[in-house]
Design a protein around this motif. Structure first.
Motif: not given
Length: 441
Positions: A49-55, A61-62, A338-344
Motif C-alpha cells: 500500500i505504501a508503494a502504491m500510494v507513494g508514501l 515505516s510508520n 513492530g518495535f525493532v525496524p532492523k528486524a522488519g
C-alpha cells in the motif's frame, strides 16, 4: 479413548492435526510461529500500500510498524484470553483499495477517522452481542463464498509476485524470477502433501530457506540496506495529522468492516473446524471485541484495521498444527518486528518471487477452506445460484469498474467487497425472502 465419531472427524479434517491446547516444544513452537509470520500478509500488505500510494520512507515505516504492533497485540490477546482459537490477526484485503484511494487523494487522515468510527461501532456491536445475533446470516453459503473470494483476491497478488509482475514489467517471466518462485512453491507443495513429521510441519519454513538460499546464490539478496535501520522504533501518534470525519469515507470503511467481519467469521469457523473446537457465542463476541479494539489503536497509529487472517487457516490445514501456542509465538514476533525496524527490514529482504512461491500453496489452502465450508451448505438450487453468481460477480465485475471514480468505483472495483455484498444480497432475495413468504402463506 477417541470415539468412532471423533476418529471420523479427525480423518475428515486431515491427518495429525494437533489439539488447540497442545503445547509444542519451545524450538518447534518458535519455528511454527515463524511460519505464521511469513505466510501472513502483515509485513507485505502495508509495504504494498505504501508503494502504491507513494508514501515517503518515514511514513511507510510508520505504517508497517503500526500494523505489526496492532496485529501482535491482538493476536496475543485473542490466542490467550479472548477467542482462544489458533488465528492470526492481520490486514484484510477488503481495506487495501480503500487505503490506496485515500492515500492518492491525500486523505489518509479521513481514512483514519473512518477506521476509528467503524471500529468503535463494531466494538459496540460485539460487546452488546449484536454480532453474535447476526451469525445466523453468516451461513456456510456466505462464509464459504467470502473465504473463496479472499483466496481468489490473494491469488492475483500471489501470481504478480510469482511471475515477476505483469506483461511489460521488468523481470516478468524472467528466468531469474521463475528460478526462485517455482522451486519455492514445489518444496512447500511436496513437503506439505507427502512429507512426514517435521518435514510436513515446517514445509513453509523449509521452502522459505530453500528460496532464500537460491536467491543468495544468485546475488538477489542485498544486506546493505540493514545498516540504515535502527534497533528501536516507535510508531508516531496521528502521523497524518488530526483525524478527519468525512461521511462518505466513514460509510465506505464501515461497509468494508462489515465485509471483514464476514471474512473473519469464516476464518473463525474454518479454524474452529480444523482444530475441532466448538465455536460458541462467547468466542465470537470476545473475538470481535478484541479485533475492533486493536483497530482503534491502529487508527491512532496511522495503520488500518486488523482482522482474523485467512491465509493462516490454510497453513493449519497444510502443516497439521492446530495449537494456539505457535500463534502466541507469532504475536510476540509481530511485536518485535513492530518495535525493532532492523528486524522488519531483515524480513523484507526475502525476494518477491520467493514470497509468491510461499503464498501460492497458502492461497490454495485458503480457497479450499472456503470450499470445505461450502460443502456444509444445504444442496439446493437456490444455494448453488447464490454461490455461483457471487463468485462470478466477484471475479468478473471489479475489472469493469477499475477506472470508475468516486465511492462506487472504490466499492465495485474491490473483489472482496463485491463478493461479500453479492452473497448477502442474493441470500436475502433468493433464500430468506422466499422462506419468509412460504411461512406467511
Amino acid at each position: 479413548m477417541e470415539s468412532l465419531a471423533e476418529i471420523g472427524d479427525r480423518r475428515a479434517v486431515g491427518p495429525d492435526i494437533s489439539a488447540p491446547d497442545e503445547s509444542p516444544r519451545p524450538l518447534q513452537n518458535a519455528l511454527l510461529g515463524l511460519q505464521h509470520v511469513f505466510v501472513s500478509n502483515v509485513w507485505l500488505d502495508p509495504l504494498f500500500i505504501a508503494a502504491m500510494v507513494g508514501l515517503p520512507l518515514a511514513a511507510a515505516s510508520n505504517l508497517v510498524n503500526a500494523i505489526f504492533i496492532a496485529a501482535g497485540l491482538v493476536t496475543l490477546t485473542q490466542a490467550t484470553k479472548l477467542a482462544r482459537l489458533p488465528i492470526v490477526q492481520g490486514p484484510s484485503a477488503a481495506f487495501d483499495s480503500l487505503m490506496i484511494t485515500a492515500g492518492k487523494a491525500n486523505s489518509l487522515a479521513a481514512a483514519s477517522g473512518g477506521i476509528l468510527v467503524s471500529a468503535v461501532l463494531v466494538f459496540i456491536m460485539s460487546v452488546t452481542g449484536l454480532i453474535g445475533k447476526l451469525q445466523r446470516w453468516f451461513t456456510p453459503v456466505v462464509s464459504g463464498t467470502v473465504i473463496c473470494v479472499v483466496g481468489i483476491a490473494l491469488s492475483h497478488f500471489t501470481m504478480y509476485e510469482f511471475l515477476g509482475g505483469s506483461p511489460g514489467t521488468p523481470g516478468f517471466l524472467s528466468s531469474a524470477t521463475l528460478t526462485l518462485s517455482i522451486p519455492t512453491a514445489l518444496v512447500v507443495l511436496l513437503l506439505s502433501n507427502f512429507g512426514r513429521g517435521w518435514w510436513r510441519r515446517y514445509a513453509f519454513l523449509i521452502g522459505l530457506v530453500a528460496g532464500d538460499a537460491i536467491a543468495l546464490a544468485l546475488g538477489k539478496i542485498d544486506f546493505g540496506g540493514l545498516s540504515g535501520k535502527g534497533w528501536l522504533g516507535l510508531p508516531q501518534l496521528l502521523p497524518y495529522g488530526a483525524l478527519k470525519f468525512d461521511g462518505a469515507v466513514m460509510a465506505t470503511f464501515f461497509i468494508a468492516y462489515i465485509v471483514a467481519i464476514i471474512e473473519a467469521m469464516g476464518v473463525y469457523q474454518a479454524a474452529a473446524e480444523t482444530a475441532r473446537i466448538p465455536l460458541d457465542g462467547r468466542r465470537i463476541r470476545m473475538g470481535f471485541a478484541g479485533e475492533s479494539a486493536g483497530s482503534v489503536l491502529s487508527a491512532f497509529l496511522g495503520g488500518f484495521p486488523t482482522t482474523a487472517y485467512a491465509q493462516n487457516v490454510g497453513l493449519l490445514r497444510l502443516t497439521g498444527s492446530g495449537s494456539r501456542y505457535p500463534v502466541i509465538a507469532a504475536g510476540i514476533m509481530f511485536l518485535v518486528l513492530g518495535f525493532v525496524p532492523k528486524a522488519g527490514a531483515l524480513l523484507a529482504l526475502t525476494p518477491d518471487a520467493v514470497v509468491g512461491g510461499l503464498f501460492l500453496p497458502a492461497a490454495a489452502g485458503l480457497f479450499m477452506s472456503g470450499i470445505s465450508l461450502l460443502l456444509r451448505m444445504e444442496k439446493t438450487e437456490a444455494n448453488y445460484t447464490v454461490v455461483g453468481l457471487s463468485l462470478l460477480l466477484a471475479i468478473a465485475l471489479p475489472g469493469n469498474f477499475a477506472d470508475m471514480p468516486g465511492v462506487w468505483g472504490t466499492i465495485l472495483s474491490n473483489q472482496v467487497l463485491v463478493g461479500a455484498c453479492s452473497v448477502l444480497l442474493l441470500q436475502l432475495l433468493l433464500i430468506r425472502v422466499p422462506a419468509w413468504l412460504r411461512r406467511r402463506g
